[in-house]
Write a protein that holds these residues in place. Structure first.
Motif, PDB file in Angstrom:
ATOM      1  N   LEU A  27       6.300 -16.100 -10.580  1.00  0.00           N
ATOM      2  CA  LEU A  27       7.296 -15.035 -11.184  1.00  0.00           C
ATOM      3  C   LEU A  27       8.614 -15.764 -11.900  1.00  0.00           C
ATOM      4  CD1 LEU A  27       7.795 -12.079 -11.909  1.00  0.00           C
ATOM      5  CD2 LEU A  27       9.103 -12.041  -9.531  1.00  0.00           C
ATOM      6  N   GLY A  28       9.043 -16.937 -11.172  1.00  0.00           N
ATOM      7  CA  GLY A  28      10.297 -17.499 -11.906  1.00  0.00           C
ATOM      8  C   GLY A  28       9.793 -18.171 -13.097  1.00  0.00           C
ATOM      9  N   VAL A  29       8.815 -18.877 -13.069  1.00  0.00           N
ATOM     10  CA  VAL A  29       8.368 -19.528 -14.387  1.00  0.00           C
ATOM     11  C   VAL A  29       8.085 -18.436 -15.455  1.00  0.00           C
ATOM     12  CG1 VAL A  29       6.312 -20.940 -15.310  1.00  0.00           C
ATOM     13  CG2 VAL A  29       7.502 -21.573 -13.041  1.00  0.00           C
ATOM     14  N   ALA A  30       7.287 -17.469 -14.919  1.00  0.00           N
ATOM     15  CA  ALA A  30       6.896 -16.419 -15.823  1.00  0.00           C
ATOM     16  C   ALA A  30       8.095 -15.646 -16.619  1.00  0.00           C
ATOM     17  CB  ALA A  30       6.023 -15.294 -15.148  1.00  0.00           C
ATOM     18  N   ILE A  31       9.073 -15.333 -15.665  1.00  0.00           N
ATOM     19  CA  ILE A  31      10.278 -14.749 -16.519  1.00  0.00           C
ATOM     20  C   ILE A  31      10.743 -15.798 -17.458  1.00  0.00           C
ATOM     21  CG2 ILE A  31      12.362 -13.845 -16.407  1.00  0.00           C
ATOM     22  CD1 ILE A  31      11.504 -12.733 -13.454  1.00  0.00           C
ATOM     23  N   PHE A 318      -0.044 -31.809  -8.813  1.00  0.00           N
ATOM     24  CA  PHE A 318      -0.928 -30.815  -9.131  1.00  0.00           C
ATOM     25  C   PHE A 318      -0.773 -29.413  -8.646  1.00  0.00           C
ATOM     26  CE2 PHE A 318      -5.202 -28.239  -9.265  1.00  0.00           C
ATOM     27  CZ  PHE A 318      -5.762 -28.715 -10.369  1.00  0.00           C
ATOM     28  N   GLU A 319      -0.103 -29.029  -7.504  1.00  0.00           N
ATOM     29  CA  GLU A 319       0.331 -27.597  -7.393  1.00  0.00           C
ATOM     30  C   GLU A 319       1.515 -27.286  -8.363  1.00  0.00           C
ATOM     31  OE1 GLU A 319       2.355 -25.627  -3.271  1.00  0.00           O
ATOM     32  OE2 GLU A 319       2.478 -27.460  -3.338  1.00  0.00           O
ATOM     33  N   ALA A 320       2.463 -28.143  -8.569  1.00  0.00           N
ATOM     34  CA  ALA A 320       3.184 -27.634  -9.758  1.00  0.00           C
ATOM     35  C   ALA A 320       2.646 -27.471 -10.931  1.00  0.00           C
ATOM     36  CB  ALA A 320       4.350 -28.763  -9.690  1.00  0.00           C
ATOM     37  N   PHE A 321       1.729 -27.993 -11.304  1.00  0.00           N
ATOM     38  CA  PHE A 321       0.852 -27.767 -12.470  1.00  0.00           C
ATOM     39  C   PHE A 321       0.227 -26.541 -12.646  1.00  0.00           C
ATOM     40  CE2 PHE A 321      -3.375 -28.161 -14.756  1.00  0.00           C
ATOM     41  CZ  PHE A 321      -2.869 -28.316 -16.174  1.00  0.00           C
ATOM     42  N   LEU A 322      -0.150 -26.199 -11.421  1.00  0.00           N
ATOM     43  CA  LEU A 322      -0.964 -24.973 -11.162  1.00  0.00           C
ATOM     44  C   LEU A 322      -0.097 -23.772 -11.117  1.00  0.00           C
ATOM     45  CD1 LEU A 322      -3.841 -23.398 -10.403  1.00  0.00           C
ATOM     46  CD2 LEU A 322      -3.131 -23.807  -8.007  1.00  0.00           C
ATOM     47  N   ILE A 323       1.268 -23.783 -10.508  1.00  0.00           N
ATOM     48  CA  ILE A 323       1.996 -22.962 -10.635  1.00  0.00           C
ATOM     49  C   ILE A 323       2.792 -22.755 -12.078  1.00  0.00           C
ATOM     50  CG2 ILE A 323       4.637 -22.463  -9.949  1.00  0.00           C
ATOM     51  CD1 ILE A 323       3.956 -23.830  -7.157  1.00  0.00           C
ATOM     52  N   GLY A 324       2.741 -23.768 -12.578  1.00  0.00           N
ATOM     53  CA  GLY A 324       3.266 -23.783 -14.333  1.00  0.00           C
ATOM     54  C   GLY A 324       2.144 -23.186 -15.146  1.00  0.00           C
ATOM     55  N   CYS A 325       1.087 -23.361 -14.869  1.00  0.00           N
ATOM     56  CA  CYS A 325      -0.130 -22.708 -15.544  1.00  0.00           C
ATOM     57  C   CYS A 325      -0.034 -21.253 -15.301  1.00  0.00           C
ATOM     58  CB  CYS A 325      -1.465 -23.248 -15.239  1.00  0.00           C
ATOM     59  SG  CYS A 325      -1.687 -25.266 -16.142  1.00  0.00           S
ATOM     60  N   ILE A 326      -0.200 -21.088 -14.210  1.00  0.00           N
ATOM     61  CA  ILE A 326      -0.157 -19.685 -13.954  1.00  0.00           C
ATOM     62  C   ILE A 326       0.861 -18.586 -14.330  1.00  0.00           C
ATOM     63  CG2 ILE A 326      -0.535 -17.804 -11.832  1.00  0.00           C
ATOM     64  CD1 ILE A 326      -2.147 -19.630 -10.322  1.00  0.00           C
ATOM     65  N   GLY A 327       2.131 -19.310 -13.875  1.00  0.00           N
ATOM     66  CA  GLY A 327       3.303 -18.542 -14.285  1.00  0.00           C
ATOM     67  C   GLY A 327       3.407 -18.613 -15.890  1.00  0.00           C
ATOM     68  N   SER A 328       3.300 -19.393 -16.567  1.00  0.00           N
ATOM     69  CA  SER A 328       3.280 -19.653 -17.904  1.00  0.00           C
ATOM     70  C   SER A 328       2.344 -18.558 -18.734  1.00  0.00           C
ATOM     71  CB  SER A 328       2.994 -21.109 -18.725  1.00  0.00           C
ATOM     72  OG  SER A 328       3.618 -21.976 -18.176  1.00  0.00           O
ATOM     73  N   ALA A 329       1.201 -18.410 -17.989  1.00  0.00           N
ATOM     74  CA  ALA A 329       0.171 -17.569 -18.649  1.00  0.00           C
ATOM     75  C   ALA A 329       0.739 -16.057 -18.600  1.00  0.00           C
ATOM     76  CB  ALA A 329      -1.195 -17.568 -17.806  1.00  0.00           C
ATOM     77  N   PHE A 330       1.269 -15.795 -17.281  1.00  0.00           N
ATOM     78  CA  PHE A 330       2.011 -14.346 -17.122  1.00  0.00           C
ATOM     79  C   PHE A 330       3.270 -14.275 -17.801  1.00  0.00           C
ATOM     80  CE2 PHE A 330      -0.458 -14.111 -13.037  1.00  0.00           C
ATOM     81  CZ  PHE A 330      -0.848 -12.924 -13.219  1.00  0.00           C
ATOM     82  N   GLY A 331       3.602 -15.381 -18.274  1.00  0.00           N
ATOM     83  CA  GLY A 331       5.099 -15.510 -19.089  1.00  0.00           C
ATOM     84  C   GLY A 331       4.730 -15.207 -20.492  1.00  0.00           C
ATOM     85  N   VAL A 332       3.410 -15.482 -21.001  1.00  0.00           N
ATOM     86  CA  VAL A 332       2.926 -15.200 -22.331  1.00  0.00           C
ATOM     87  C   VAL A 332       2.888 -13.689 -22.463  1.00  0.00           C
ATOM     88  CG1 VAL A 332       1.254 -15.434 -23.845  1.00  0.00           C
ATOM     89  CG2 VAL A 332       1.928 -17.451 -22.764  1.00  0.00           C
ATOM     90  N   PHE A 370       0.940 -21.109 -27.267  1.00  0.00           N
ATOM     91  CA  PHE A 370       0.576 -22.159 -26.459  1.00  0.00           C
ATOM     92  C   PHE A 370       1.676 -23.253 -26.293  1.00  0.00           C
ATOM     93  CE2 PHE A 370      -1.135 -26.655 -26.547  1.00  0.00           C
ATOM     94  CZ  PHE A 370      -2.065 -26.491 -25.467  1.00  0.00           C
ATOM     95  N   GLY A 371       2.478 -23.242 -27.374  1.00  0.00           N
ATOM     96  CA  GLY A 371       3.712 -24.134 -27.456  1.00  0.00           C
ATOM     97  C   GLY A 371       4.671 -23.971 -26.422  1.00  0.00           C
ATOM     98  N   VAL A 372       4.941 -22.517 -25.920  1.00  0.00           N
ATOM     99  CA  VAL A 372       5.850 -22.061 -25.107  1.00  0.00           C
ATOM    100  C   VAL A 372       5.212 -22.439 -23.509  1.00  0.00           C
ATOM    101  CG1 VAL A 372       7.398 -20.223 -24.138  1.00  0.00           C
ATOM    102  CG2 VAL A 372       7.101 -20.906 -26.670  1.00  0.00           C
ATOM    103  N   PHE A 373       3.973 -21.956 -23.661  1.00  0.00           N
ATOM    104  CA  PHE A 373       3.094 -22.211 -22.558  1.00  0.00           C
ATOM    105  C   PHE A 373       3.116 -23.577 -22.147  1.00  0.00           C
ATOM    106  CE2 PHE A 373      -0.846 -23.534 -20.576  1.00  0.00           C
ATOM    107  CZ  PHE A 373      -0.867 -22.326 -19.406  1.00  0.00           C
ATOM    108  N   SER A 374       2.817 -24.432 -23.018  1.00  0.00           N
ATOM    109  CA  SER A 374       2.896 -25.918 -22.549  1.00  0.00           C
ATOM    110  C   SER A 374       4.255 -26.498 -22.015  1.00  0.00           C
ATOM    111  CB  SER A 374       2.674 -26.648 -23.727  1.00  0.00           C
ATOM    112  OG  SER A 374       1.264 -26.354 -24.281  1.00  0.00           O
ATOM    113  N   LEU A 375       5.394 -25.869 -22.683  1.00  0.00           N
ATOM    114  CA  LEU A 375       6.719 -26.237 -22.372  1.00  0.00           C
ATOM    115  C   LEU A 375       6.699 -25.731 -20.852  1.00  0.00           C
ATOM    116  CD1 LEU A 375       9.495 -27.272 -22.890  1.00  0.00           C
ATOM    117  CD2 LEU A 375      10.114 -25.025 -23.906  1.00  0.00           C
ATOM    118  N   GLY A 376       6.463 -24.608 -20.385  1.00  0.00           N
ATOM    119  CA  GLY A 376       6.704 -23.943 -19.287  1.00  0.00           C
ATOM    120  C   GLY A 376       5.737 -24.852 -18.293  1.00  0.00           C
TER     121      GLY A 376
END
Length: 862
Positions: A27-31, A318-332, A370-376
Motif C-alpha cells: 500500500l505504501g508503494v502504491a500510494i 526479490f521480495e522487495a522486487f515483488l512488493i515493488g511490482c505489486i505496489g507499483s501496479a496498484f499505484g498505476v 511504465f516509467g513511474v511503475f519502473s521507478l517504484g
C-alpha cells in the motif's frame, strides 16, 4: 538466480501467514507511485488539451505568420502576401484569422464551464485549412447565412449539447467589454476534439469578428500551408516579403512553448509527489529488515545446507522486487483515478498563472505509466539492499541466536553521525549553486540531502535522547515509560526506520506549510501596500494575467463624471515576447495621486523612479521575476519588438510583484498607448473623496453596472479575491501533505507490529511475573508516542531547513520571487500535537496484538 521453491517456502509462506505487513508495504508503494503518476498525468492532460486545441485551431496549417510583439497587425499584410503568392506561388494556401478567448452563456444565464475560443475566418480561403466535421465541411448555406446576417456564429456540438441549444437560438459572449448576443446558424461535430480532452471553438465571419472584438482592419495571424520538403527555402522567401515586425512560427511550437513556460510549476509538484515515494522506501526497508530477523532460523538452515550468501541476498531482494511490482501496479490504478481529482486544480492553477486553458479529459500513455511503475520498483529494490546485505554478511550459526543477529543488523552510531553531518554539508553547499537552464536542480539536491541527513542522524538522536531522559520518563510516567524507552533502544534499527518514515512526512508537511504560509503572508502584505484605492473594477471573467477581457470605455467615462470620485486609474495588460519568451506588459498612470506610495521597489529610489516614469518616454519598471529571469537590473536597458519596430527601453526601477512569474514590464500609460497602439482597459482603480461613503457608493454602482461585463470590488473584497486565488493555486499541495501523513502512520503500525512480534518472549516473561495486560498495552502505546514525538521533533527541524531551501533557493530560481520568511510557531505546535496523536492512535493495533497471544505461545522459545 532466485530459487523460486525456496522463495515460496521461506518468503511467501510467511507473508501469507502474516499478510498485514506485506500488504501495508504494498500500500505504501502504491500510494507513493499513485501520487507521482497522478501529478504527471494531470500536467500531461492539461498540456495535451492545449496542444490539441492548437492543432484544431490551426487545422492543416503547418506555418503561421504572427506579430513579434504578440499584437494584432494590419490586414493589408495578408493582401500583399496574397498578391505576391498569386504571381509567384510560394505557399499552397493562406488565410487570415482572428482568434479571441471569451466566455459563453445562454440567454437564461447557464454558463459554459470553460474559456471558449472564437475564430474569425475568411470563408473563401479557410476551406482548405479546417474541416468542421469528422467527415465533411459545414454546409455552404451555413456559411452564407453568417456572411449575410450580422452577429451569427457556428458552434461545436460539445457546447450545443452542454447548453441545450438549437439552431437559431442565441448565446451571450463577452467581447470588447460588453455582453453581446450571437445567433447560432450552424453546428459542427467536434467529437474527435473532445476525445483528446480539449474544447471546441466557435466560427464567425472575419469581418464580424473584427467588429466584435474591436480589431477593425486587424488580424491576429495568417495560416499557411507549405511544402514540408521545401520548408527552409519557403521560409527564406517569406521572410523577404513580410515586414520585420512579423515572424514565422510552426503551430506545433506553440504547445512546446507553453510546456517550457510551466516546467517549473510541474517540476515542483513532481518533487513534492516524489517525497511520498521516498516515505514508501522506508516502509520497504523496514519490511525487509523485519522479515530477515523473523526468518533467521530458516536462513540459518538454508546456509547450513549449502545455500550461498548471494542466494539469501537474492531472496530478500526479490521480495522487495515483488512488493515493488505489486505496489507499483496498484499505484498505476490509483494514479489514474487520483488524476481525475487533480486535473481541475492543475488546470485552474495553470490558467491563473500562465494561460487560459481548458482540459476536460484525463489523458495518459502506457510509456508514462511504465516509467513511474519502473521507478517504484527500482526504489523498492534500492530500499532493500542494506537489510539484504546484513543477512548476506551473517555467519550461519549466528542465525540461530536472535540477539547476535539483531546486534549484527544494528546501526553503527559512530559511523552514521559523521556521515549524516557530511550529507548535511552537501545540502548546505548545494543551496548556493545556481540553477541549470532556469531549473533549480541543485535546490532539489539540497532538499533531498537535508532529508537524508536527518534520516542518517536519527538513530543517534533516538539513542542519546532516550538514554538521557529515561529516568525522567520513569518519574513522570512510571516504570512502563522506562521499559518502553529501553525497548526502542534495543530495536533501534527498526524504530529509527519508523521514525524516519514519519519524519520525512512531517518535514514535507512543515516545509511546504512554512513556504506557502510565508508566501501568503508576503502576498497579503504586497496587496495591502499596492491596493490603496477604495473601489476596483475588473472584467467579469479573469483569465491569466495578460489575456484578460477588456472593460468597456463607457465605464471609465462614467466614473470620471462622478462627484464622489477623487481619482480614477486605468490599467491594461498584454502578453508580449522578450528573448523569445512570453512576458507581461502592464500600463498604469504613475501621475495618479498616491501612486508612489503604493509601489514596493526592490531596486531604485521612489522619488527618482516616479520622476523618470512621469517625465520621460521609453522608461520602464520591471518586476523582480523579470529581473531574476533575464538578469536585468536598475540602469540596464532592454529592446522590445513593438508595432513601431524594435525600440530600446531604460530600466529605472525593479518592483516587487507576485502576480506573474513570467516577468512584468510596467509602462507609463500614455507611453504604452503610443508605442503599442492599444488603448484597451483591463482594470480600473477608484479613490473616493470620502472613504466613509464607500458602502453607499459601492452599492449604488453595483446597481448601475448590474448585468454588465464588469465586476466591482471593495478594497477588502479584492484583497480577499486575490488570496482566494492564491489558496486555489496551492490547493494541490494539501492533498500531497495528507497522503504523506497517511503513509507515515502505516510505518508506525508495521514497525511496532514487528517489534512486538519479536518481543513475545520478553512480554511473556513480564506477564508471568505479574505484569498486567493493560501495562503491556500501555508500554506499546508509550513506544508509539515516543516514536511520534521524536519523529515530530526531527521532522519539524528538518522541515524548517527544507522550508529555507524552498523559500531562498527553489522558489527564487523557479519563479524569481522574494518571499518574506515567517516561522509560524502556532502551526508548528499544532503539527507536533497532531503527529504525536497520529502515532498514538497508530499504536493501538500493535498494542492490541501484543496482548492477544496466550502466555504459553509467548513463552515458547525456538
Amino acid at each position: 538466480m532466485v530459487n523460486f521453491k525456496i522463495f515460496y517456502s521461506v518468503i511467501l509462506r510467511h507473508s501469507f501467514q502474516d499478510p498485514i505487513r506485506f500488504l501495508i508495504s504494498i500500500l505504501g508503494v502504491a500510494i507513493g507511485v499513485g501520487v507521482l503518476l497522478s501529478i504527471r498525468i494531470s500536467n500531461y492532460s492539461a498540456l495535451t488539451a492545449f496542444e490539441s486545441t492548437i492543432d484544431y485551431l490551426s487545422g492543416k496549417a503547418n506555418l503561421q505568420v504572427i506579430s513579434k510583439s504578440n499584437t494584432s497587425f494590419d490586414e493589408e499584410e495578408f493582401g500583399k502576401l496574397s498578391i505576391v503568392n498569386s504571381t509567384t506561388p510560394i505557399v499552397s494556401a493562406l488565410t487570415p484569422v482572428i482568434e479571441s478567448v471569451t466566455t459563453v452563456t445562454d440567454t437564461y444565464g447557464k454558463k459554459y464551464p470553460s474559456p471558449f475560443t472564437i475564430l474569425g475566418i475568411d470563408v473563401f480561403t479557410d476551406e482548405q485549412f479546417r474541416i468542421y466535421s469528422q467527415d465533411s465541411s459545414i454546409k455552404k448555406t451555413d456559411f452564407l447565412r453568417f456572411l449575410a446576417e450580422p452577429n451569427t456564429i457556428i458552434l461545436p456540438t460539445s457546447l450545443i449539447n452542454h447548453l441545450g441549444l438549437e439552431i437559431n437560438e442565441k448565446i451571450i459572449v463577452l467581447a470588447s467589454g460588453k455582453k453581446v448576443q450571437l445567433q447560432v446558424v450552424g453546428v459542427y461535430n467536434d467529437a474527435l476534439q473532445s476525445q483528446s480532452g480539449s474544447s471546441g471553438f466557435g466560427v464567425m465571419d472575419i469581418e464580424q469578428a473584427q467588429r466584435l472584438f474591436d480589431k477593425q482592419n486587424k488580424i491576429d495571424r495568417i495560416d499557411l500551408i507549405i511544402n514540408e520538403d521545401k520548408r527552409g527555402e519557403t521560409e527564406e522567401r517569406l521572410l523577404e516579403i513580410i515586414p520585420s515586425s512579423l515572424q514565422l512560427i510552426s503551430p506545433k511550437n506553440r504547445g512546446s512553448q507553453i510546456a517550457t513556460m510551466i516546467k517549473a510549476f510541474e517540476l515542483n509538484l513532481t518533487a513534492l509527489a516524489f517525497i511520498s515515494l521516498l516515505v514508501a522506501m522506508f516502509l520497504i526497508y523496514n519490511t525487509i529488515l523485519t522479515n530477515a530477523i523473523r526468518r533467521r532460523r530458516e536462513v540459518g538452515i538454508l546456509r547450513a545446507l549449502g545455500l550461498s550468501g548471494e542466494g539469501i541476498f537474492s531472496l530478500f531482494l526479490f521480495e522487495a522486487f515483488l512488493i515493488g511490482c505489486i505496489g507499483s501496479a496498484f499505484g498505476v490504478i490509483i494514479g489514474k483515478g487520483l488524476a481525475h481529482f487533480l486535473l481541475d486544480g492543475v488546470t485552474q492553477t495553470i490558467s491563473t498563472l500562465y494561460i487560459a486553458l481548458s482540459a476536460k479529459k484525463v489523458v495518459w500513455t502506457w510509456q508514462m505509466a511504465f516509467g513511474v511503475f519502473s521507478l517504484g520498483v527500482v526504489m523498492s529494490v534500492l530500499a532493500s539492499i542494506y537489510p539484504a546485505m546484513e543477512v548476506f554478511k551473517i555467519h550461519p550459526r549466528e542465525c540461530f541466536h536472535l540477539q547476535i543477529f539483531e546486534d549484527a543488523a544494528s546501526l553503527n552510531l559512530r559511523k552514521l553521525l559523521p556521515i549524516g553531518l557530511v550529507i548535511g554539508l552537501v545540502s548546505l553547499l548545494s543551496g548556493f549553486l545556481p540553477s541549470i537552464n532556469g531549473l533549480p536542480v541543485f535546490g532539489y539536491v539540497s532538499a533531498i540531502c537535508i532529508i537524508f541527513s536527518f534520516a542518517v542522524i536519527s538513530p543517534a538522536f533516538i539513542y542519546f535522547l532516550i538514554n538521557s531522559l529515561s529516568n525522567l520518563f520513569k518519574k513522570l510516567f512510571g516504570i512502563e515509560a522506562f521499559i518502553a524507552g529501553k525497548y526502542l533502544i534495543e530495536s533501534l534499527n527498526r524504530s529509527s526506520t519508523a521514525v524516519n518514515a514519519l519524519m520525512v512526512s512531517v518535514a514535507m508537511l512543515v516545509g511546504v506549510s512554512i513556504m506557502v504560509g510565508s508566501f501568503r503572508t508576503t502576498v497579503n502584505y504586497w496587496v495591502e501596500q499596492t491596493l490603496t484605492s477604495d473601489i476596483f473594477f475588473a472584467p467579469a471573467e479573469r483569465y491569466a494575467l495578460g489575456s484578460q477581457l477588456p472593460i468597456d470605455r463607457s465605464v471609465i467615462d462614467f466614473l470620471q463624471r462622478q462627484d464622489e470620485v477623487k481619482s480614477v486609474e486605468a490599467f491594461s495588460s498584454k502578453l508580449t515576447s522578450y528573448q523569445n519568451e512570453n512576458v507581461v506588459i502592464v500600463s498604469t498612470d504613475f501621475r495618479v495621486d498616491g501612486k508612489e506610495l503604493s509601489v514596493l521597489l526592490k531596486e531604485g529610489n521612489k522619488t527618482d523612479v516616479f520622476s523618470r516614469m512621469t517625465s520621460g518616454r521609453k522608461n520602464i519598471i520591471i518586476s523582480e521575476a523579470f529581473s531574476t529571469r533575464f538578469q536585468k537590473h536598475l540602469g540596464d536597458s532592454i529592446v522590445l519588438q513593438t508595432p513601431k519596430g524594435e525600440l530600446p527601453f531604460s530600466i529605472v526601477g525593479v518592483q516587487f510583484d507576485y502576480s506573474s512569474d513570467r516577468g512584468i514590464i510596467f509602462f507609463q500609460r500614455e507611453d504604452f498607448t503610443d508605442v503599442w497602439k492599444d488603448s484597451s482597459i483591463h482594470n480600473i482603480a477608484v479613490k473616493l473623496k470620502a472613504s466613509s461613503k464607500l458602502e453607499e457608493v459601492l452599492n449604488e454602482w453595483k446597481i448601475v453596472f448590474y448585468n454588465t461585463a464588469v465586476k466591482i470590488y471593495s478594497n477588502k473584497g479584492l484583497r480577499d479575491n486575490v488570496l482566494e486565488i492564491f489558496d486555489q493555486t496551492f490547493a494541490v499541495t494539501n492533498i500531497l501533505k495528507i497522503i504523506a501523513l497517511v503513509i507515515s502512520a502505516l510505518a508506525i503500525i508495521t514497525s511496532l507490529g514487528a517489534i512486538v512480534f519479536e518481543r513475545r518472549f520478553e512480554l511473556g516473561v513480564q506477564q508471568a511475573i505479574g505484569t498486567a495486560n493493560h501495562q503491556v498495552f500501555l508500554i506499546i502505546i508509550l513506544e508509539a508516542l515516543f516514536l511520534g514525538s521524536i519523529a515530530a521533533i526531527l521532522g519539524i527541524l528538518c522541515g524548517i531547513g527544507l522550508s529555507l531551501i524552498l523559500v531562498y533557493v527553489i522558489n527564487i530560481q523557479s519563479f524569481g520571487w522574494t518571499i518574506q520568511y515567517e516561522l509560524p510557531i502556532e502551526t508548528l505546535i499544532v503539527t507536533f500535537i497532531s503527529v504525536v496523536a497520529t502515532a498514538g492512535v497508530s499504536g493501538f493495533a500493535p498494542a492490541k496484538y501484543a496482548t492477544s497471544f496466550p502466555l504459553s505461545i509467548q513463552l515458547r522459545r525456538e
